[in-house]
Design a protein around this motif. Structure first.
Motif, PDB file in Angstrom:
ATOM      1  N   SER A 186       0.863  -1.186   0.000  1.00 18.48           N
ATOM      2  CA  SER A 186       0.000   0.000   0.000  1.00 18.48           C
ATOM      3  C   SER A 186       0.895   1.231   0.000  1.00 18.48           C
TER       4      SER A 186
ATOM      5  N   ILE B 239       5.398   4.365   2.601  1.00 23.24           N
ATOM      6  CA  ILE B 239       5.829   5.511   3.418  1.00 23.24           C
ATOM      7  C   ILE B 239       6.404   5.030   4.747  1.00 23.24           C
TER       8      ILE B 239
ATOM      9  N   TYR C  59      -0.704  13.772   3.893  1.00 23.64           N
ATOM     10  CA  TYR C  59      -1.824  12.837   3.918  1.00 23.64           C
ATOM     11  C   TYR C  59      -2.157  12.426   5.370  1.00 23.64           C
TER      12      TYR C  59
ATOM     13  N   ASP D 276       6.129  12.716  -0.917  1.00 20.93           N
ATOM     14  CA  ASP D 276       4.987  11.935  -1.389  1.00 20.93           C
ATOM     15  C   ASP D 276       4.521  12.566  -2.702  1.00 20.93           C
TER      16      ASP D 276
HETATM   17  C1  LIG Z   1      -3.906   7.506  -0.565  1.00 16.30           C
HETATM   18  C2  LIG Z   1      -2.677   8.236  -0.212  1.00 16.30           C
HETATM   19  C3  LIG Z   1      -1.718   7.643   0.606  1.00 16.30           C
HETATM   20  C4  LIG Z   1      -1.890   6.279   1.210  1.00 16.30           C
HETATM   21  O1  LIG Z   1      -1.863   5.284   0.242  1.00 16.30           O
HETATM   22  P1  LIG Z   1      -2.632   3.880   0.414  1.00 16.30           P
HETATM   23  O2  LIG Z   1      -2.374   3.227  -0.889  1.00 16.30           O
HETATM   24  O3  LIG Z   1      -4.065   4.199   0.681  1.00 16.30           O
HETATM   25  O4  LIG Z   1      -2.009   3.188   1.571  1.00 16.30           O
HETATM   26  C5  LIG Z   1      -0.560   8.367   0.853  1.00 16.30           C
HETATM   27  N1  LIG Z   1      -0.378   9.603   0.366  1.00 16.30           N
HETATM   28  C6  LIG Z   1      -1.301  10.210  -0.413  1.00 16.30           C
HETATM   29  C7  LIG Z   1      -1.041  11.578  -0.934  1.00 16.30           C
HETATM   30  C8  LIG Z   1      -2.483   9.548  -0.716  1.00 16.30           C
HETATM   31  O5  LIG Z   1      -3.390  10.160  -1.476  1.00 16.30           O
END
Ligand SMILES: *Cc1c(COP(=O)(O)O)cnc(C)c1O
Length: 389
Positions: free
Chosen positions: A85, A90, A110, A182
């Protein structure tokens, strides 16, 4: 890697990623190698064969390797790693740090990243400062002797604030920090942070990279082999790895990234303008709008505003009615899929952020975030107009 040419443009490299023809069969698709383990018998033969590349699928899998090499090439990094995921990517990237290390993070990252840092990593002894990174001086002021990393996200979620990446990474470099960003909202098509000085890029591949709201996945890419080894140790040691089918789905999604993003972004730009002109809308947040306060900074580091925007109605009831009445947007969490999604941050992505903190950040009860999908733009504008009226 026969057909990868450095001079090829991004759209071509999405298709010709080095894995467009399977050497064993000629298949125009990456094989899904559904196995947990690999035969090592020949190693024990007489004469013994050299050990193969793969031994156990937590440590490595050919389908996963194709995805990891693809994202590393697209971001321009030395090494890429895939995870189960975005949050796993992260948490694994942050897993290279130790108790007593201090991390400076943007305050509007996030919600799940925030929760991870504030609960688990704090408990495990990381020190944390959350700052408004849209003013780079705040980063400088937060530096401590034990600061080891800077963690950013731009455009930010859900208010699409912009951070000056070059300026922030320069501060990080000067202070000897590992800078992590991110890049989920922009993808390497619209933003390549390693070229601007980042050390690690993380993704929720669940969003634009996968692109079809059908898989949960995460990726991390790092600038150097040395950082790669540190992340690999966490990937293998903590084991938050994806299965081969999920890697295959992300690989398939990536092939159409450019054409999806081009269309979704063009649509988002028109929808942002229509919302801005709408009498029931009090504010629109989108870096494609001329009056976005940091549009110039965004334009200098990204060729496009992306396909996520947010707006306020000035009234909680109107926001809730919009979510109930929109026919084409799914009221849901997530973003980046071919389907348009309307999210309600205070009850969804940012529900775990304390109320006073939300208020301070401007994440109010009348805020709606839209991820624009591939539906006809005119249909979306008409639907939103109905839902607001
Ligand atoms: C959705 C999201 C996450 C988390 O990712 P998952 O695949 O849901 O674990 C992290 N950062 C951002 C900017 C997101 O939109």
């Amino acid at each position: 890697m026969k057909s990868v040419q450095n001079g090829d443009s991004f759209g071509t490299r999405l298709i010709h990623n080095g894995y467009e023809s399977d050497p064993a069969t000629g298949a125009l698709g990456v094989p899904v190698v559904q196995t947990s383990t690999f035969n090592q018998g020949p190693v024990f033969g007489d004469p013994p064969a050299a050990a193969g590349e793969f031994d156990y699928a937590r440590s490595g899998n050919p389908t996963r390797k194709a995805l990891e090499e693809t994202i590393a090439a697209l971001e321009g990094g030395a090494k890429g790693y895939a995870f189960g995921s975005g949050i796993a990517a992260i948490s694994s990237a942050l897993g290279i740090f130790s108790a007593g290390d201090h991390i400076i993070a943007a305050e509007d990252i996030y919600g799940g990243s925030r929760r991870m840092l504030n609960t688990f990593y704090r408990r495990w002894g990381l020190e944390l400062s959350a700052v408004d990174a849209s003013n780079t001086e705040n980063i400088r002021r937060a530096l401590r002797p034990n600061t080891k990393a800077l963690f950013l996200e731009t455009p930010s979620n859900p208010l699409l604030k912009i951070t000056d990446l070059k300026a922030c990474f320069a501060i990080a470099k000067e202070a000897g920090l590992v800078s992590i960003i991110d890049n989920t909202f922009q993808t390497p098509y619209l933003q390549r942070p390693l070229e601007l000085g980042a050390d690690i890029v993380v993704h929720s591949a669940t969003k634009f990279l996968g692109g079809h709201s059908d898989v949960i996945s995460g990726l991390a890419v790092c600038a150097t082999e040395e950082l790669g080894q540190r992340i690999y140790a966490v990937q293998n040691g903590f084991g938050a790895v994806p299965g081969p089918w999920d890697c295959w789905l992300v690989l398939r999604g990536i092939k159409t990234l450019k054409i999806r993003m081009d269309a979704q972004q063009a649509s988002a730009q028109k929808i942002a303008a229509a919302l801005k002109a709408h009498p029931k809308v009090s504010a629109v947040y989108y870096p494609g709008l001329a009056d976005h306060p940091l549009k110039a900074v965004h334009d200098a580091q990204s060729p496009g505003p992306g396909a996520v925007l947010s707006f306020k109605t000035g009234d909680t009831g109107a926001a809730l009615r919009f979510l109930a009445k929109t026919r084409l947007a799914a009221a849901a969490v997530s973003l980046g899929g071919v389907e348009t999604i309307a999210s309600y941050p205070v009850r969804m992505s940012h529900a775990s952020v304390p109320v006073e903190e939300r208020r301070r950040l401007g994440i109010t009860d009348d805020l709606i975030r839209i991820s624009v999908g591939l539906e006809d733009t005119g249909d979306l504008i008409a639907d939103f107009d109905r839902a607001l009226s």
